[in-house]
Design an enzyme around this catalytic site. Structure first.
Site, PDB file in Angstrom:
ATOM      1  NE  ARG A  19      67.946 112.382  28.174  1.00  7.63           N
ATOM      2  CZ  ARG A  19      68.572 113.095  27.248  1.00  7.63           C
ATOM      3  NH1 ARG A  19      68.842 112.565  26.072  1.00  7.63           N
ATOM      4  NH2 ARG A  19      68.904 114.348  27.492  1.00  7.63           N
ATOM      5  CB  SER A  20      62.430 104.955  29.758  1.00  8.27           C
ATOM      6  OG  SER A  20      62.776 105.166  31.106  1.00  8.27           O
ATOM      7  CE  LYS A  69      59.417 105.107  40.355  1.00  5.45           C
ATOM      8  NZ  LYS A  69      60.843 105.199  40.728  1.00  5.45           N
ATOM      9  CG  ASN A  90      60.982 100.281  38.891  1.00  9.19           C
ATOM     10  OD1 ASN A  90      60.833  99.095  39.213  1.00  9.19           O
ATOM     11  ND2 ASN A  90      62.083 100.731  38.341  1.00  9.19           N
ATOM     12  N   GLY A 133      59.911 108.766  50.660  1.00 11.44           N
ATOM     13  CA  GLY A 133      58.797 108.511  49.765  1.00 11.44           C
ATOM     14  C   GLY A 133      58.990 107.249  48.961  1.00 11.44           C
ATOM     15  N   GLY A 134      58.293 107.161  47.832  1.00  7.96           N
ATOM     16  CA  GLY A 134      58.362 105.949  47.024  1.00  7.96           C
ATOM     17  C   GLY A 134      59.743 105.653  46.496  1.00  7.96           C
ATOM     18  CB  THR A 157      57.067 114.263  56.938  1.00  7.83           C
ATOM     19  OG1 THR A 157      56.602 115.356  56.144  1.00  7.83           O
ATOM     20  CG2 THR A 157      55.985 113.866  57.927  1.00  7.83           C
ATOM     21  CE1 TYR A 225      67.555 111.820  32.901  1.00  8.50           C
ATOM     22  CE2 TYR A 225      66.803 110.421  34.692  1.00  8.50           C
ATOM     23  CZ  TYR A 225      66.632 110.929  33.424  1.00  8.50           C
ATOM     24  OH  TYR A 225      65.538 110.561  32.684  1.00  8.50           O
ATOM     25  N   GLY A 246      71.976 110.256  38.883  1.00  5.33           N
ATOM     26  CA  GLY A 246      71.268 108.984  38.814  1.00  5.33           C
ATOM     27  C   GLY A 246      71.125 108.413  37.411  1.00  5.33           C
TER      28      GLY A 246
END
Length: 283
Positions: A19-20, A69, A90, A133-134, A157, A225, A246
């Site tokens: 959606r950016s 990222k 990001n 994670g990232g 993990t 989202y 989100g």
């Protein structure tokens, strides 16, 4: 050749769902900025080349989504303190000399959406961060800066959870926040705010943690989202929590990136409301 209109993009794989472009072009309309923003699907082994090509085309900045990222942070010329701490970026800013500055606005966007969008303060609260994670690394620093009482990290993990905690231990101490890694299957605690930074719904699992982590009225927040978040949101609601996806984080982190690029703060609350309306209408 320099484009007549400043060029921006979002890079990822996959990227068609992003959606950016809508968000940033709406920001531009509302702030009177002239720019063009597009999606760019990048081959999994082609990220460095994609950055080179974008810079050669006169690109001014780009957002980075999964799975690039970590590479974005590594390939940048300079890095913000947030990127140095998270090891992930990001948002990239390109200058006229070909240098790339990396920042990470994910955590700022998450904090803004929780504290302002959802109206839930983080100071003095108990927070569970699911994932290491990232995505999780990008938000842990800004979360700690809100001075919660305790932040626990769990991950499938366990070693990655312990490594993320270790890399943020000094900041946690500075903020007087207890920071620890717990067992993802049996956290043996409950929390005011639970943040899902995994893609559990995409894997067919509504929640990667047991319902015992929830308190009555807890905020259960999925950083994803749309359909990707639905399993987690349904799980949270079924267990009496307040569920939030989100989308607000997406808009707020975009607003931070837009301000980095253009020096103007866009009206993020208005754009989020418009975006939710558009999605509800099937746009």
């Amino acid at each position: 050749m320099t484009p007549l209109t400043d060029l921006y993009c979002v890079m990822g794989n996959p990227i068609a769902h992003s959606r950016s472009p809508w968000i940033h072009e709406r920001f531009a309309q509302l702030t009177g900025q002239a720019l063009h923003y597009e999606r760019r699907q990048v081959a999994l082994d082609g990220f460095a080349q994609a950055l080179h090509d974008f810079a050669a085309q006169g690109g001014r900045g780009c957002n980075i989504t999964v799975p690039f990222k970590l590479q974005a942070a590594q390939l940048a010329t300079t890095r913000s303190e947030r990127v140095q701490l998270a090891g992930a970026a990001n948002t990239l800013v390109f200058d006229d000399g070909g240098r790339i500055h990396a920042d990470n606005t994910d955590g700022l966007g998450l904090v803004a959406d929780i504290t302002q969008g959802a109206g839930v303060p983080l100071a003095g609260r108990d927070v569970l961060l699911v994932g290491a994670g990232g995505a999780a690394a990008g938000v842990l620093g800004p979360l700690l800066q809100q001075q919660p009482r305790r932040v626990a990290v769990v991950n499938r993990t366990a070693g990655r959870a312990h490594a993320l905690v270790a890399s943020h231990a000094a900041l946690a101490m500075l903020q007087k926040t207890e920071l620890l890694a717990l067992d993802i299957q049996a956290p043996e605690a409950d929390f005011d705010v639970i943040i899902n930074a995994t893609a559990s719904s995409l894997e067919g699992s509504p929640a990667p943690v047991p319902a015992s982590v929830l308190r009555p009225g807890s905020l259960a927040y999925d950083m994803m989202y749309g359909p990707a978040a639905q399993g987690f949101l349904d799980w949270a609601t079924a267990h009496g929590a307040t569920a939030r996806d989100g989308l607000g984080m997406l808009v707020e982190q975009a607003a931070e990136a837009f301000q980095l690029w253009r020096g103007v703060r866009p009206p993020s609350a208005q754009v989020l409301q418009e975006l939710r309306t558009a999605i509800a209408a099937g746009a």
